[in-house]
Design a protein around this motif. Structure first.
Motif, PDB file in Angstrom:
ATOM      1  N   GLY A   7       0.848  -1.191   0.000  1.00  0.00           N
ATOM      2  CA  GLY A   7       0.000   0.000   0.000  1.00  0.00           C
ATOM      3  C   GLY A   7       0.874   1.228   0.000  1.00  0.00           C
ATOM      4  N   ALA A   8       0.609   2.170  -0.912  1.00  0.00           N
ATOM      5  CA  ALA A   8       1.547   3.278  -1.134  1.00  0.00           C
ATOM      6  C   ALA A   8       0.963   4.655  -0.843  1.00  0.00           C
ATOM      7  CB  ALA A   8       2.038   3.251  -2.588  1.00  0.00           C
ATOM      8  N   GLY A  14     -11.052   4.490  -4.108  1.00  0.00           N
ATOM      9  CA  GLY A  14     -11.056   3.497  -5.174  1.00  0.00           C
ATOM     10  C   GLY A  14     -10.218   2.297  -4.788  1.00  0.00           C
ATOM     11  N   ASP A  15      -9.266   1.955  -5.646  1.00  0.00           N
ATOM     12  CA  ASP A  15      -8.412   0.791  -5.406  1.00  0.00           C
ATOM     13  C   ASP A  15      -7.108   1.133  -4.690  1.00  0.00           C
ATOM     14  OD1 ASP A  15     -10.245  -0.867  -6.653  1.00  0.00           O
ATOM     15  OD2 ASP A  15      -9.321  -0.635  -8.634  1.00  0.00           O
ATOM     16  N   LEU A  16      -6.924   2.374  -4.283  1.00  0.00           N
ATOM     17  CA  LEU A  16      -5.666   2.769  -3.678  1.00  0.00           C
ATOM     18  C   LEU A  16      -5.552   2.235  -2.251  1.00  0.00           C
ATOM     19  CD1 LEU A  16      -5.456   6.497  -4.838  1.00  0.00           C
ATOM     20  CD2 LEU A  16      -4.617   4.450  -6.010  1.00  0.00           C
ATOM     21  N   GLY A  17      -4.379   1.688  -1.922  1.00  0.00           N
ATOM     22  CA  GLY A  17      -4.152   1.142  -0.589  1.00  0.00           C
ATOM     23  C   GLY A  17      -3.269   2.053   0.237  1.00  0.00           C
ATOM     24  N   THR A  18      -3.479   2.023   1.560  1.00  0.00           N
ATOM     25  CA  THR A  18      -2.667   2.845   2.455  1.00  0.00           C
ATOM     26  C   THR A  18      -1.437   2.071   2.927  1.00  0.00           C
ATOM     27  OG1 THR A  18      -4.173   2.239   4.262  1.00  0.00           O
ATOM     28  CG2 THR A  18      -4.540   4.351   3.180  1.00  0.00           C
ATOM     29  N   THR A  19      -0.578   2.744   3.662  1.00  0.00           N
ATOM     30  CA  THR A  19       0.801   2.312   3.897  1.00  0.00           C
ATOM     31  C   THR A  19       0.934   0.883   4.403  1.00  0.00           C
ATOM     32  OG1 THR A  19       1.393   4.590   4.396  1.00  0.00           O
ATOM     33  CG2 THR A  19       2.967   2.881   5.052  1.00  0.00           C
ATOM     34  N   CYS A  20       1.686   0.080   3.650  1.00  0.00           N
ATOM     35  CA  CYS A  20       1.956  -1.308   4.017  1.00  0.00           C
ATOM     36  C   CYS A  20       3.127  -1.795   3.167  1.00  0.00           C
ATOM     37  CB  CYS A  20       0.728  -2.181   3.784  1.00  0.00           C
ATOM     38  SG  CYS A  20       0.843  -3.838   4.477  1.00  0.00           S
ATOM     39  N   ILE A  21       4.193  -2.240   3.836  1.00  0.00           N
ATOM     40  CA  ILE A  21       5.405  -2.679   3.156  1.00  0.00           C
ATOM     41  C   ILE A  21       5.724  -4.101   3.582  1.00  0.00           C
ATOM     42  CG2 ILE A  21       7.894  -2.277   2.927  1.00  0.00           C
ATOM     43  CD1 ILE A  21       7.397   0.666   3.354  1.00  0.00           C
ATOM     44  N   ILE A  29       5.854  -4.012   7.456  1.00  0.00           N
ATOM     45  CA  ILE A  29       5.882  -2.740   8.166  1.00  0.00           C
ATOM     46  C   ILE A  29       4.570  -2.035   7.858  1.00  0.00           C
ATOM     47  CG2 ILE A  29       7.038  -0.533   8.490  1.00  0.00           C
ATOM     48  CD1 ILE A  29       9.614  -1.803   7.519  1.00  0.00           C
ATOM     49  N   ASP A  30       3.806  -1.768   8.893  1.00  0.00           N
ATOM     50  CA  ASP A  30       2.480  -1.155   8.820  1.00  0.00           C
ATOM     51  C   ASP A  30       1.457  -2.098   8.175  1.00  0.00           C
ATOM     52  OD1 ASP A  30       2.988   1.091  10.310  1.00  0.00           O
ATOM     53  OD2 ASP A  30       3.506   2.336   8.592  1.00  0.00           O
ATOM     54  N   ALA A  31       0.202  -1.742   8.345  1.00  0.00           N
ATOM     55  CA  ALA A  31      -0.881  -2.678   8.026  1.00  0.00           C
ATOM     56  C   ALA A  31      -2.029  -1.997   7.297  1.00  0.00           C
ATOM     57  CB  ALA A  31      -1.392  -3.330   9.319  1.00  0.00           C
ATOM     58  N   GLY A  32      -1.678  -1.113   6.359  1.00  0.00           N
ATOM     59  CA  GLY A  32      -2.718  -0.345   5.682  1.00  0.00           C
ATOM     60  C   GLY A  32      -3.383  -1.023   4.510  1.00  0.00           C
ATOM     61  N   ASN A  33      -2.806  -2.128   4.001  1.00  0.00           N
ATOM     62  CA  ASN A  33      -3.410  -2.754   2.815  1.00  0.00           C
ATOM     63  C   ASN A  33      -3.032  -4.229   2.733  1.00  0.00           C
ATOM     64  OD1 ASN A  33      -5.041  -2.507   0.478  1.00  0.00           O
ATOM     65  ND2 ASN A  33      -3.222  -2.452  -0.827  1.00  0.00           N
ATOM     66  N   ASN A  47       4.360 -11.202  11.660  1.00  0.00           N
ATOM     67  CA  ASN A  47       5.026 -10.070  12.299  1.00  0.00           C
ATOM     68  C   ASN A  47       4.650  -8.768  11.597  1.00  0.00           C
ATOM     69  OD1 ASN A  47       6.973 -11.815  13.964  1.00  0.00           O
ATOM     70  ND2 ASN A  47       7.464 -12.425  11.859  1.00  0.00           N
ATOM     71  N   ILE A  48       4.191  -7.792  12.382  1.00  0.00           N
ATOM     72  CA  ILE A  48       3.902  -6.466  11.843  1.00  0.00           C
ATOM     73  C   ILE A  48       4.617  -5.431  12.703  1.00  0.00           C
ATOM     74  CG2 ILE A  48       2.149  -4.752  11.291  1.00  0.00           C
ATOM     75  CD1 ILE A  48       0.133  -7.011  10.992  1.00  0.00           C
ATOM     76  N   PHE A  49       5.496  -4.653  12.064  1.00  0.00           N
ATOM     77  CA  PHE A  49       6.178  -3.557  12.729  1.00  0.00           C
ATOM     78  C   PHE A  49       5.434  -2.268  12.387  1.00  0.00           C
ATOM     79  CE2 PHE A  49       9.332  -6.872  12.461  1.00  0.00           C
ATOM     80  CZ  PHE A  49      10.020  -6.765  13.672  1.00  0.00           C
ATOM     81  N   LEU A  50       4.897  -1.606  13.383  1.00  0.00           N
ATOM     82  CA  LEU A  50       4.098  -0.403  13.160  1.00  0.00           C
ATOM     83  C   LEU A  50       4.952   0.843  13.310  1.00  0.00           C
ATOM     84  CD1 LEU A  50       0.848  -1.312  15.126  1.00  0.00           C
ATOM     85  CD2 LEU A  50       1.212  -1.424  12.653  1.00  0.00           C
ATOM     86  N   THR A  51       4.746   1.809  12.403  1.00  0.00           N
ATOM     87  CA  THR A  51       5.385   3.113  12.572  1.00  0.00           C
ATOM     88  C   THR A  51       4.637   3.924  13.618  1.00  0.00           C
ATOM     89  OG1 THR A  51       4.105   4.018  10.713  1.00  0.00           O
ATOM     90  CG2 THR A  51       6.327   3.164  10.236  1.00  0.00           C
ATOM     91  N   HIS A  52       3.309   3.968  13.511  1.00  0.00           N
ATOM     92  CA  HIS A  52       2.498   4.700  14.477  1.00  0.00           C
ATOM     93  C   HIS A  52       1.055   4.223  14.351  1.00  0.00           C
ATOM     94  CE1 HIS A  52       2.056   6.927  10.737  1.00  0.00           C
ATOM     95  NE2 HIS A  52       1.117   7.707  11.253  1.00  0.00           N
ATOM     96  N   ALA A  53       0.169   4.849  15.119  1.00  0.00           N
ATOM     97  CA  ALA A  53      -1.182   4.301  15.277  1.00  0.00           C
ATOM     98  C   ALA A  53      -2.246   5.003  14.448  1.00  0.00           C
ATOM     99  CB  ALA A  53      -1.585   4.334  16.757  1.00  0.00           C
ATOM    100  N   HIS A  54      -1.878   5.869  13.522  1.00  0.00           N
ATOM    101  CA  HIS A  54      -2.906   6.482  12.683  1.00  0.00           C
ATOM    102  C   HIS A  54      -3.595   5.420  11.825  1.00  0.00           C
ATOM    103  CE1 HIS A  54      -1.207  10.843  13.022  1.00  0.00           C
ATOM    104  NE2 HIS A  54      -1.970  10.500  14.032  1.00  0.00           N
ATOM    105  N   LEU A  55      -4.864   5.648  11.557  1.00  0.00           N
ATOM    106  CA  LEU A  55      -5.731   4.610  10.999  1.00  0.00           C
ATOM    107  C   LEU A  55      -5.199   4.022   9.701  1.00  0.00           C
ATOM    108  CD1 LEU A  55      -8.386   3.074  11.429  1.00  0.00           C
ATOM    109  CD2 LEU A  55      -9.539   4.882  10.113  1.00  0.00           C
TER     110      LEU A  55
END
Length: 254
Positions: A7-8, A14-21, A29-33, A47-55
């Motif tokens: 997620g970028a 639409g089809d856009l995903g939020t931060t996830c690497i 790293i992060d869990a946005g998509n 394993n999920i490494f979070l940067t911060h807690a924003h939605l």
């Protein structure tokens, strides 16, 4: 080393995903998509490494643990700053918004479904074949940046950030970091909003890049806001011509 951008973007539309690497089959790293990008393969994520807690950085954690619970033999390990972990536990996985899976045992192993681990800024550790260093970003809530290495090379991911001297200090002294992944969220004319929300514009990132004393670093940008995509792409191409804009599904080979 292969890094996949699941997620970028800095918002959903639409089809856009939020931060996830994705840095390996079982580590993100992060869990946005997670759900849309991985589908059934989300079962493999442990394993999920979070940067911060924003939605936009945590949104798929509840859906992923709910879907994978019946198949899991290992807990889902969630790592982050103390305040990030507290926010996920207090406001999301709290029995009111979603079940508190850290108190529910897996069917297949008896382990608790979720484990939380607090990470201290400016610490290093080795896990799952990776050497990881964490330090504070400059954002509106406590946010971790990650340096991730494998076999002596790696990348620095700033997460959401504004101006941060620590980024350039680390990059200038550590030549094993070959790639910088950072963010630009708003066009430069929206600098007031960018400053108060602590996000980069093309102008502020260009100003910050003056502190980089290397010419051998690949630089990638993500977290563009969907309501400004075209003007952001146009401004980035004009003011940061050597920087690459990431899209969902892109891969970076280091």
């Amino acid at each position: 080393m292969k890094v996949k951008i699941l997620g970028a973007y800095g918002g959903r539309f639409g089809d856009l995903g939020t931060t996830c690497i994705q840095i390996s089959e079982d580590t993100l790293i992060d869990a946005g998509n997670i759900m849309r990008s991985l589908g059934e393969r989300c079962i493999q994520v442990n394993n999920i490494f979070l940067t911060h807690a924003h939605l936009d950085h945590i949104v798929d954690i509840p859906f992923m643990i709910d879907y994978t619970f019946r198949f899991r033999e290992q807990p889902l390990n969630i790592y982050g700053h103390r305040e990030t972990i507290e926010a996920v536990k207090d406001y999301i996985m709290n029995w009111n918004i979603w079940p508190e899976f850290s108190s529910i045992r897996l069917i297949n192993s008896g382990d608790y479904a979720v484990n939380y681990y607090e990470l201290l800024p400016e610490t290093s550790f080795h896990t799952n074949g990776f050497d990881i260093y964490v330090f504070l970003s400059n954002h509106t809530v406590p946010t971790l940046s990650y340096v991730v290495k494998q076999n002596g090379v790696g990348f620095l991911f700033t997460g959401d950030t504004y101006r941060n001297p620590a980024v350039w200090e680390i990059l200038n002294r550590d030549r094993e970091i070959k790639v910088l992944i950072t963010e630009v969220s708003f066009p430069s004319y929206m600098h007031n909003l960018a400053e108060v929300s602590k996000h980069h514009t093309p102008k502020t990132l260009r100003e910050e890049l003056k502190y980089l004393e290397r010419d051998d670093l690949e630089i990638y940008i993500m977290h563009l806001k969907p309501n400004s995509l075209e003007e952001l792409r146009e401004e980035i191409r004009a003011t940061l011509p050597t920087v690459k804009i990431l899209d969902d599904g892109d891969e970076i080979i280091i």
